[in-house]
Design an enzyme around this catalytic site. Structure first.
Site, PDB file in Angstrom:
ATOM      1  N   CYS A  68       0.833  -1.209   0.000  1.00  0.00           N
ATOM      2  CA  CYS A  68       0.000   0.000   0.000  1.00  0.00           C
ATOM      3  C   CYS A  68       0.862   1.250   0.000  1.00  0.00           C
ATOM      4  O   CYS A  68       0.489   2.283  -0.562  1.00  0.00           O
ATOM      5  CB  CYS A  68      -0.931  -0.009   1.202  1.00  0.00           C
ATOM      6  SG  CYS A  68      -0.082  -0.131   2.807  1.00  0.00           S
ATOM      7  N   HIS A 224      -1.049   0.885   7.784  1.00  0.00           N
ATOM      8  CA  HIS A 224      -1.671   0.961   6.472  1.00  0.00           C
ATOM      9  C   HIS A 224      -1.585   2.389   5.939  1.00  0.00           C
ATOM     10  O   HIS A 224      -1.776   3.351   6.690  1.00  0.00           O
ATOM     11  CB  HIS A 224      -3.130   0.520   6.560  1.00  0.00           C
ATOM     12  CG  HIS A 224      -3.796   0.333   5.229  1.00  0.00           C
ATOM     13  ND1 HIS A 224      -3.171  -0.268   4.161  1.00  0.00           N
ATOM     14  CD2 HIS A 224      -5.042   0.675   4.790  1.00  0.00           C
ATOM     15  CE1 HIS A 224      -4.000  -0.300   3.131  1.00  0.00           C
ATOM     16  NE2 HIS A 224      -5.141   0.275   3.490  1.00  0.00           N
ATOM     17  N   ASN A 249      -8.517   4.456  -0.004  1.00  0.00           N
ATOM     18  CA  ASN A 249      -7.953   3.242   0.559  1.00  0.00           C
ATOM     19  C   ASN A 249      -7.503   2.332  -0.583  1.00  0.00           C
ATOM     20  O   ASN A 249      -8.318   1.909  -1.402  1.00  0.00           O
ATOM     21  CB  ASN A 249      -9.012   2.527   1.410  1.00  0.00           C
ATOM     22  CG  ASN A 249      -8.501   1.252   2.030  1.00  0.00           C
ATOM     23  OD1 ASN A 249      -7.314   0.923   1.933  1.00  0.00           O
ATOM     24  ND2 ASN A 249      -9.396   0.514   2.670  1.00  0.00           N
TER      25      ASN A 249
END
Length: 486
Positions: A68, A224, A249
């Site tokens: 990510c 994250h 996201n």
């Protein structure tokens, strides 16, 4: 039917096989390797293309690889066409065009210069679908190709499992990146951060991260990274002014059920036409967060410095272009120049640099350490990010102003610094921002521990003319001014 793929280029240095997926194992990727197949884009999508016409459809989705941090950093390339073409050179022959060979080239900024990485376009798939990164528009393939080139640069896809957004942004931009902690900052500092985010949202990439889970309306996970895709001001029916932050996201699904989420109850406080402006066009994984919610739920913000039309890096604090830049390489050598931190009497053994500032200037001094040999282990750094990466040392940087060329070194280092890191950190690149008056300055980069060996790159970026030279005792080195573009 897709065109035939036989006879196309296959990269012998990063072939479509398990060795390119994992090297040492130990990640959740390892058990899936035997199920992964390699397909070219024309075998995955009927009419593949590099880019999408709508930038909103170019947002990245993560897949099963824990990168990510890299996907969030890739948003920087959607902020600047010039930067995109620097990283993904134009003129490459794509699918269904004469001359297509299945070969692509990407560029990354590595330790002071741009390096080219050539790959084939065989991409990891589960079934007939890409299993790692892809765009919202699944017919656009620039992101999975860039991810593959980055994986080759690091040795395997597995090496991208967890990392630092700031490092990926430096690799993609060759510039400066700042990380702002939202946990310890005073209210006035937080307001200043939000103001700069609002001013710069259209010119530079902004990411945010959750380092540990908190109690709240949504489940944002931990360790994250997210992308900030927009910041807007709004007004309720009662005249209350709001700052709303749109967050993406990379999982590609909404994970926020807060008051200003897709189905949040706060939208009723706005006129329908006003709320429609915010809710219309939300992509998969995007959601709005009000500034107070944002400060409560997220731990840090990462912001890259913008680049102007002349390709000069701009200060994120003053908008001044940093027209003058110079860089020098150095090393910490055991028993010679590895003096350790200021806690050691051997601190003066560290490499020493002269910096000449010719006029009042905003100056950034950036220290980048070259990572050591890959050890394949996991460890937690001071930034609470767990990553499998090459070892980094705790490093620091300090600056003193000196009145003349001949001076007492011991007396100087005991005097207050003009600028310096508050502590040594495990960052791959750190930088200091200074407002410097004309004159000479002594710059000393150091590791925390004495006799720690390693290579480093020292860069100076300034709004005014500067000159940087390695300080050698009993040797006069004339100063010269260097002006360059990044």
């Amino acid at each position: 039917m897709p065109p035939p793929t036989s006879g196309l280029f296959v990269d012998p240095d990063f072939p479509p096989c398990v060795s390119s997926l994992v090297r040492r194992g130990g990640t959740p990727l390892s058990p899936l390797c035997e199920r992964i197949t390699w397909l070219r884009p024309q075998e995955v999508w009927p009419s593949p293309r590099l880019f999408t016409e709508d930038p909103r459809l170019g947002l990245g989705r993560q897949g099963i690889l824990g990168d990510c941090w890299f996907i969030s950093a890739c948003f920087a390339l959607q902020k600047s066409t010039k930067l995109l073409h620097q990283v993904f050179p134009t003129g490459q022959c794509t699918w269904n065009k004469p001359g297509y060979t299945g070969r692509f080239t990407c560029r990354f900024w590595q330790f002071g210069y741009w390096v080219e990485v050539t790959i084939d376009d065989c991409l990891p798939c589960l079934g007939q679908k890409l299993c790692f990164s892809h765009c919202q528009d699944q017919g656009a393939f620039w992101l999975p190709l860039l991810e593959k080139a980055y994986a080759k640069l690091h040795g395997s896809y597995e090496s991208l499992w967890a990392g630092q957004v700031v490092d990926a942004l430096v690799d993609l931009t060759g510039g400066l990146v700042e990380r702002w902690s939202l946990e310890d900052a005073e209210i006035s500092i937080r307001k200043k951060m939000l103001c700069r985010m609002l001013d710069l949202k259209d010119r530079c990439a902004i990411s945010c991260s959750v380092l540990h889970s908190k109690e709240g309306a949504g489940d944002l996970g931990e360790f994250h990274a997210f992308t900030i895709t927009d910041i807007q001001q709004g007004v309720t029916n009662y005249g209350q002014e709001l700052i709303l932050i749109r967050v993406h996201n990379p999982w590609g699904r909404s994970c926020w059920s807060g008051a200003w989420g897709r189905k949040g109850d706060k939208w009723a406080l706005m006129d329908k036409s006003e709320s429609a402006k915010f809710l219309c066009g939300l992509q998969d994984g995007e959601f709005w967060v009000e500034k107070e919610e944002f400060l409560q739920e997220f731990n840090e913000v990462i912001m890259s410095f913008p680049v102007d039309e002349m390709e000069h890096i701009q200060s994120i604090w003053t908008d001044c272009p940093l027209l003058h830049t110079q860089q020098l390489y150095g090393s910490w050598v055991k028993g010679q120049t590895a003096g350790g931190s200021r806690n050691n009497v051997s601190f003066t053994d560290n490499p020493k640099f002269w910096l000449l500032v010719r006029e009042q200037s905003e100056v950034y001094l950036a220290l980048m350490q070259r990572p050591q040999t890959h050890d394949g282990t996991y460890r937690s750094h001071s930034r609470n990010v767990i990553s499998k990466s090459t070892p980094l040392y705790a490093v620091g940087l300090h600056v003193w102003k000196v009145e003349k060329r001949r001076f007492n070194l011991q007396k100087t280092i005991l005097s207050p610094v003009v600028a310096g890191t508050s502590s040594h950190s495990y960052d791959r690149q750190l930088h200091l921002r200074c407002e410097l008056s004309p004159g000479y300055y002594l710059v000393i980069p150091s590791t925390f521990l004495r006799d720690t060996e390693g290579d480093f790159l020292l860069r100076v970026l300034s709004s005014g003319p500067i000159a940087l030279r390695l300080r050698l005792f009993k040797l006069y080195i004339p100063f010269t001014t260097v002006t360059a573009k990044i």
